[in-house]
Design an enzyme around this catalytic site. Structure first.
Site, mmCIF file in Angstrom:
data_model
loop_
_atom_site.group_PDB
_atom_site.id
_atom_site.type_symbol
_atom_site.label_atom_id
_atom_site.label_comp_id
_atom_site.label_asym_id
_atom_site.label_seq_id
_atom_site.Cartn_x
_atom_site.Cartn_y
_atom_site.Cartn_z
ATOM 1 N N CYS A 2 13.428 -18.522 -51.740
ATOM 2 C CA CYS A 2 12.531 -17.816 -51.557
ATOM 3 C C CYS A 2 12.263 -17.039 -51.525
ATOM 4 O O CYS A 2 13.414 -16.188 -50.528
ATOM 5 C CB CYS A 2 12.460 -18.874 -50.010
ATOM 6 S SG CYS A 2 11.186 -18.427 -49.034
ATOM 7 N N GLU A 114 5.480 -18.024 -54.997
ATOM 8 C CA GLU A 114 5.722 -17.835 -55.613
ATOM 9 C C GLU A 114 5.065 -17.544 -57.101
ATOM 10 O O GLU A 114 3.954 -17.232 -56.720
ATOM 11 C CB GLU A 114 6.752 -19.474 -56.174
ATOM 12 C CG GLU A 114 7.457 -19.546 -57.175
ATOM 13 C CD GLU A 114 8.912 -18.346 -57.093
ATOM 14 O OE1 GLU A 114 8.752 -16.944 -57.224
ATOM 15 O OE2 GLU A 114 9.403 -19.088 -56.127
#
Length: 271
Positions: A2, A114
């Site tokens: 993350c 992402e």
């Protein structure tokens, strides 16, 4: 992993969702659609109030810096690199094990970003024709629109170069716990692109479902083996993912337009 996420819910909304008892208006953060390492973030934690006679833990909404600095660190310089802690080893790593035992938090988010290297770009990279492949960002979020409650750790660090009464004498920092990405199908997948979270990236933030919030935040639970049971991934099929504009790749860009779903990946970044 993350490395970037969105957090647009206001403190009053988070207070209702997480049953917050205490939060300071002066610590209120504006909605942030491009949260990056070293930024200030909201965190939910259970902890006794400072200087209070009642020792019971109180659920608080606090402002922390993303990038954990261990209490024993000589300088805070490594915090920007410690934004993620792996669920598989968090109980044993020197930088995280103390926080895992007694200083756990929830980092509320809308979802996380992402990046996927497009097939055409990967082919060029393999052929040696392009050194820096263009990547397509995806936004991953609960399919039902609920809060994305990321499991986190927090830590206190004392800057010994400053006097006790200096406002920067104490740092409170945090890290997101990550786990293996789901290989099961997404609840809602894009027409063109990945069909599972693992297709996007092998790691993902550990999302805590509401039935685990109280146990995760409970500071009286300190046994590492007991706590490791809370690190199990959530049930599959809760998430959706969709392509967003590459503008999110620049941390200076910020606004709700970053969450706008694209009809298809941008040209040159096809999955």
């Amino acid at each position: 992993m993350c490395g970037r996420y969105a957090a647009s819910r206001r403190p009053e909304d988070l207070a209702g969702i997480f049953e917050i008892e205490k939060w300071e208006p002066e610590e209120t953060l504006e909605p942030d659609y491009n949260v990056a390492p070293t930024k200030e973030v909201h965190a939910v934690l259970d902890r006794p109030l400072k200087d209070a006679e009642d020792p019971r833990p109180v659920r608080q909404l606090r402002t922390l810096k993303w990038g954990l600095v261990p209490s024993w660190s000589k300088t805070p310089e490594g915090g920007a690199r410690m934004i993620n802690a792996r669920a598989e080893t968090v109980h044993e790593k020197p930088s995280y094990r103390r926080a895992f035992s007694s200083r756990r938090c929830i980092l509320p988010a809308d979802g996380y970003y992402e990046w996927v290297t497009g097939k055409q770009e990967r082919d060029l990279e393999v052929e040696g024709k392009k050194k820096r492949p263009r990547k397509q960002p995806y936004f991953v979020t609960p399919a039902d629109g609920s809060v994305f409650a990321m499991a986190g750790l927090y830590e206190f660090w004392r800057d010994r170069t400053l006097p006790d009464d200096h406002p920067r004498a104490w740092w409170v920092t945090c890290s997101v716990i990550t786990t293996e990405a789901e290989t099961s199908p997404l609840a809602v997948a894009p027409a063109e692109g990945p069909h599972s979270l693992a297709d996007i990236h092998p790691r993902m933030p550990l999302m805590l479902t509401p039935d685990r919030w109280d146990d995760w935040l409970d500071p009286s639970r300190t046994d590492p083996e007991d706590l490791r049971g809370l690190l199990a991934p959530p049930p599959p099929g809760l998430m959706r993912a969709y392509p967003v504009a590459t503008a999110v790749s620049n941390v200076r860009n910020n606004g709700p337009e970053l969450l706008k779903e694209l009809a298809a990946p941008e040209e040159g970044t096809l999955f």
